[in-house]
Design a protein around this motif. Structure first.
Motif, mmCIF file in Angstrom:
data_model
loop_
_atom_site.group_PDB
_atom_site.id
_atom_site.type_symbol
_atom_site.label_atom_id
_atom_site.label_comp_id
_atom_site.label_asym_id
_atom_site.label_seq_id
_atom_site.Cartn_x
_atom_site.Cartn_y
_atom_site.Cartn_z
ATOM 1 N N UNK A 169 2.857 4.042 -4.850
ATOM 2 C CA UNK A 169 3.890 5.173 -4.482
ATOM 3 C C UNK A 169 4.039 5.874 -5.655
ATOM 4 N N UNK A 182 0.686 11.253 -5.435
ATOM 5 C CA UNK A 182 1.251 12.380 -4.898
ATOM 6 C C UNK A 182 0.963 11.862 -3.283
ATOM 7 N N UNK A 183 1.087 13.312 -2.691
ATOM 8 C CA UNK A 183 0.721 13.305 -1.310
ATOM 9 C C UNK A 183 -0.547 13.703 -1.121
ATOM 10 N N UNK A 234 12.661 6.403 7.332
ATOM 11 C CA UNK A 234 12.658 7.061 5.885
ATOM 12 C C UNK A 234 11.440 6.177 5.103
ATOM 13 N N UNK A 235 11.848 4.906 5.028
ATOM 14 C CA UNK A 235 11.224 4.232 4.003
ATOM 15 C C UNK A 235 10.941 2.803 4.476
ATOM 16 N N UNK A 274 3.972 5.950 3.577
ATOM 17 C CA UNK A 274 3.984 6.503 1.831
ATOM 18 C C UNK A 274 3.128 5.872 1.008
ATOM 19 N N UNK A 275 2.768 4.819 0.928
ATOM 20 C CA UNK A 275 1.974 4.209 0.247
ATOM 21 C C UNK A 275 0.567 4.683 0.367
ATOM 22 N N UNK A 315 -0.469 7.719 1.404
ATOM 23 C CA UNK A 315 -0.634 9.346 0.911
ATOM 24 C C UNK A 315 0.482 10.116 1.618
ATOM 25 N N UNK A 316 1.373 9.633 2.422
ATOM 26 C CA UNK A 316 2.349 10.326 2.885
ATOM 27 C C UNK A 316 3.470 10.964 1.846
ATOM 28 N N UNK A 317 4.275 11.937 2.031
ATOM 29 C CA UNK A 317 5.538 12.296 1.290
ATOM 30 C C UNK A 317 6.733 11.309 1.321
ATOM 31 N N UNK A 318 6.996 11.125 2.667
ATOM 32 C CA UNK A 318 7.789 10.137 3.099
ATOM 33 C C UNK A 318 7.726 9.741 4.447
ATOM 34 N N UNK A 376 8.893 16.851 10.564
ATOM 35 C CA UNK A 376 8.059 16.745 9.356
ATOM 36 C C UNK A 376 7.573 15.385 9.196
ATOM 37 N N UNK A 425 2.899 18.224 -6.176
ATOM 38 C CA UNK A 425 1.958 17.507 -6.040
ATOM 39 C C UNK A 425 0.872 17.239 -6.774
ATOM 40 N N UNK A 455 -0.917 14.745 -9.736
ATOM 41 C CA UNK A 455 -0.880 13.583 -10.510
ATOM 42 C C UNK A 455 0.198 12.409 -9.904
ATOM 43 N N UNK A 497 18.397 9.899 1.662
ATOM 44 C CA UNK A 497 17.576 10.738 2.755
ATOM 45 C C UNK A 497 18.320 11.768 3.507
ATOM 46 N N UNK A 512 13.555 20.223 3.795
ATOM 47 C CA UNK A 512 12.790 19.390 4.589
ATOM 48 C C UNK A 512 13.543 18.058 4.870
ATOM 49 N N UNK A 514 14.394 6.743 -2.318
ATOM 50 C CA UNK A 514 13.160 7.175 -1.948
ATOM 51 C C UNK A 514 12.109 6.653 -3.157
ATOM 52 N N UNK A 515 10.869 6.398 -2.789
ATOM 53 C CA UNK A 515 9.938 6.160 -3.883
ATOM 54 C C UNK A 515 9.284 7.161 -4.484
ATOM 55 N N UNK A 516 8.870 8.190 -3.880
ATOM 56 C CA UNK A 516 8.316 9.323 -4.445
ATOM 57 C C UNK A 516 9.330 10.544 -4.595
ATOM 58 N N UNK A 556 10.241 12.399 -6.639
ATOM 59 C CA UNK A 556 10.050 13.939 -6.993
ATOM 60 C C UNK A 556 10.126 14.853 -5.963
ATOM 61 N N UNK A 557 9.703 14.367 -4.807
ATOM 62 C CA UNK A 557 9.441 15.220 -3.565
ATOM 63 C C UNK A 557 11.096 15.709 -3.034
#
Lengths: 345, 345, 345, 345
Positions: C10, C13-14, C60-61, C203-204, C206-209, C240, D26, D28, D60, D208, D235-237, D239-240
């Motif tokens: 995680x 990124x996306x 969400x997660x 999420x792990x 390749x998704x954003x959330x 989304x 998005x 690295x 969230x 979003x 949230x894990x990611x 930064x988004x």
């Protein structure tokens, strides 16, 4: 069935002195919810016994006492470290988790006792938000396996707890039996040794109903009255719990009762030595005996004297003595065991 | 202070017949947690009184009874509709919300009673996931304001509840007083009228401790034993709750006690008519009297007879009579009121 | 610090295709909370992949997914059996206990996997009200230790669960990696094998959330929408989340991403064989590598590539690869390890 | 159906600048769970806008924000005072009760706003353990009815709260619209006015996903990170989420968006004046319009432009404008209303 069994010390009735105390306070009206003079004097007695700074809250039963104690010391993101045979883990149907929201972190303890070394496996992840934060160490005295912590053992755990910002909770459903076993005072065994909050058992030592949650000081107890009410543990006719505790703590009744139960357990253990088919598995420190017995012994014996199988996988049974157990009960029990064995030869 | 007050029916002691029953069962050992014969026969008695199909669970107190009943009928996303003076809303420190997770939806009810019309304001949002889903209507009988629902009124609410997929819970902390007032049986007033689960009060009608949660049938009660245990409401020495209820339900003791309390309330209300400074604000259907009094009357009167102020904003007080109130208590009380009034003229 | 680390999948990124999908649905208005056409078509896609009868709820997660799944299958007096390294036990700060009220019963599983034999230690006390009633077995696929259950292993656990009236929950935060490892379909690995409810990770991979909770059938999912809302897991602009899952499940993106991560883990493990100071401790079935390393290696290596120490007591570290890890990242990592070792000789 | 509706500001999509910010970060790897530099700089930006001493926690959604805020300030025996139209009471399916254990005490407020006078009805029972203890006053800004508290009104409530030992929570799902309406800064409207914790809305103003819970100071926020994790809101990611808020708080985007929505509401209200069949029921302070309309208007209009009926009992509807509403949308909407009216003449 014999008129007394060895299932649990809560299968016994109410001590006559306690019953008399109940009748004794049944006069006129008293303000409800603990604002009465009998409750005040019972609390006074607790302070005499356990120290001036303690705060006392009466509740209904052992589970009620434990969940009140744990809620008072935790937030829902905390964890409670306990033995894997702890009553709070095994015998309360998840009440601690439900009421406090906390996680229970268990330690495998073959004799029912925690040690600092055993506890340490859960002492990590502090400050790491993914991890439920350990906040309470909970020990049972006497343990669920009938063993007893020495005062030194408790002090060592208490120091470790406090050095690490944790509290020490003692589930004292059978505290009196432990004190009788160690021949020490209740205070030495609890708050002097570093306990922060104590579930003080009454029912298993001769009361009809009622336990006390005792906090080491006022700071710890600040909002406990709300927690007690919200946990449905506040009795309206409080004088009837208070009067029982007054009887228990007066004239050494608590000690007499506990000593009697312990002595009967020792007597039973002693008599069992002559029966090679029965292997006692735990040290007999208080009023419980754990033993592995032949499978064919269990059912016929239960028909005469009710008791529980502790570990079905190895035919381990639990026999508890009570304040009202007398040598004749032990005689009858041993006699019956011998009879069944003879029939199976 | 006078030896009896008018603060609450739980300021009274234990009825002598109940105390005798407690002594009576204090013999030998009994299996714990309700697996004993005394509990079995108490439950049998409940079935005789309330119907064969009912299921009975003894608990410790009124809050314990209510939260057990509500948890049994709900999921945490449900809502419970009740009066804004309901004990579950006002006097249980949020126990229903904490234990069940549910929302309480309140209705302003000046006389403490719900009606279908009042309930309807909350009957919307079904199937809409943003909205806590109403699942239980909870009424109190007799109400917190001393009024009593007629059987017809209960039936109307029950039918409405069932037509809409809701359950009807009755908080019967003072059910006996309501039945005495209406001169009907407990069964007519509860399950015959459509109640699904009943908190059956004991403590306020002469017990030392103990209430019963009674479900209309087995389906509703399927997993209640786990909920009771997890809610810390399972008593180990259960025979001592059961014996009290046996005494209460035998020989019409429940009715005698309730009738006495009610008659004393009526007597008190009658005597108050002669005192123009005191305005009774609610219909005196059971054993509670609500009255607006001169502010200067309150404190001196409380010093002689303890009672609670119900609504400080308008000097409304609550006076409760008990099973042990006698005409001489009313006389003394009225006398003292008159004295204070005379002193303030 | 290097622009990619090995701390967790995680930390990536996306995936560009997911990002494009997000932009793609950002047109005009859509009804909120999942009542839109994009969500409908994403759910359709799930049904194609996992079976027509499944019911899908986006959250969400991962913690949200797990607590929704567990709440849906339990009452608060139930218990959930899981591994002692399970994410629900170790990494969710007690969320399952808090939200569901349930007890977690853990099993020591050195490779992260449950077996029927391990589970059996907790299969007792059914019908005994003192004991939290086991209702769910929860397994993680791939496990927290990077190992993978075979389809047969899952089937065996599922059959055991169902024979005993329990449900099987699968925490599939890295389900795609497991499927890639076993070269089977997502359906074969889950509902065909007897899973009742699946936390499907996004999420792990390749998704954003966004994660999905997938129930085997409608019966299990009946009231889940309320639980999701009450657990604060219902997204308003649902399209989304849906659009991301559409991208993931289309054109085999889920598999490409997982395969890439797995292959990089295998490559890394392979390269580590040449470094005798590093001992890989778990089978590398998916995208995680666990290794015991010299203590002096950890800190300098973390400065270049962030990662977590798994078990401080024995200097065991965890290195995770991601969908965006490429051979050059492995090269740079191995290079740096060798450098540090050379400096410490 | 028209490509934009008036159902809710969360039916709108994502503002292009926000979408660009998402793509922009998005690149690295980034350490998860908020330990990255983008999150740090977003928090920095919050401090610039709301004051140096604030503490910021991203979550969230709105329900997640509110339950985090309330849990942080309460124990389960507390009560939260709010309007009877408050989102926390009406639209969160009981999440506050479930997560915090607290009771919600509602006040009937025809325009959605609390006043000290209204609040006072619940300010009693302090120290009385039977009563859930009020600890938080929760106001919504802009309110659920589209009205806006003036700064003075907030100050008055905040002072009252603090004088009585309570906290002030602001549900700011539409805070930006309120600030745009009052032409004041976000800081003036919140922490300068005495707010203790703020649910800062993002989603309804062009994000979003993602909201922020902002505490007035570090003391209040001490253990919030654990509560967030245990509430499944971490949230894990991260930064988004952070990147979106950076976009929102930079270059006045938050204000532009809110102003646009508000202006469109004013325009709509203005155009409605010419339609006598439509009666606007609330002051149009922000981006919501409430109106009583002929029953026959509702269904055909909904077919063209989706929206919700607010109060079915009196055909009151709610129309929300968004950051992306333009005058042409209003024109089309008014046109359609007129058409339907014409057809019904």
């Amino acid at each position: 069935m014999y008129h007394k069994g060895f299932a649990s010390d809560n299968n016994a009735g109410v001590h006559p002195a306690v019953m008399q105390a109940l009748s004794g306070v049944n006069k006129g009206h008293a303000v409800g919810y603990g604002e009465d003079t009998i409750t005040a004097s019972a609390i006074e007695l607790f302070k005499e016994v356990l120290g001036d700074s303690v705060e006392v809250f009466f509740v209904y039963n052992g589970t009620g006492a434990n969940v009140l104690a744990l809620q008072a010391l935790t937030q829902s993101y905390n964890a409670v470290i306990c033995s894997d045979v702890a009553h709070i883990h095994v015998d309360e149907c998840g009440a601690p988790e439900k009421l406090s929201g906390c996680k229970l972190l268990t330690v495998h303890s073959p004799n029912g006792k925690l040690t600092v070394d055993l506890i340490k496996q859960h002492m990590h992840g502090f400050g790491f938000e993914h991890h439920a934060q350990p906040k309470v160490i909970s020990i049972t005295q006497a343990t669920e396996l009938g063993t007893v912590y020495s005062i030194e053992e408790i002090k060592t755990i208490a120091e470790f707890a406090h050095e690490n910002g944790l509290y020490l909770h003692m589930d004292g459903a059978r505290l009196a039996n432990a004190a009788a076993s160690l021949q020490c005072s209740l205070k030495e065994l609890t708050f002097d040794a570093g306990v922060d909050v104590l579930s003080f058992g009454g029912t298993k030592n001769g009361l009809m109903f009622g336990e006390a949650v005792v906090f080491a000081n006022r700071q710890l107890a600040e909002n406990v009255k709300y927690v007690r009410k919200q946990s449905a543990q506040l009795h309206s006719k409080m004088r009837f719990i208070a009067a029982q505790f007054k009887a228990l703590l007066s004239n050494g009744l608590w000690l007499d009762n506990a000593r009697q139960a312990n002595q009967m357990a020792i007597l039973l253990a002693d008599r069992l030595k002559a029966i090679p088919q029965v292997e006692v598995t735990q040290k007999v420190d208080s009023n419980g005996i754990f033993a592995i017995v032949p499978e064919w012994l269990i059912e016929p014996l239960q028909k005469s004297f009710f008791f529980y199988v502790w570990d079905e996988s190895r035919d381990e049974v639990r026999w508890m003595t009570s304040f009202d157990t007398v040598p004749e009960d032990i005689d009858a029990f041993i006699e019956r065991i011998k009879e069944i064995i003879a029939q199976n030869k």
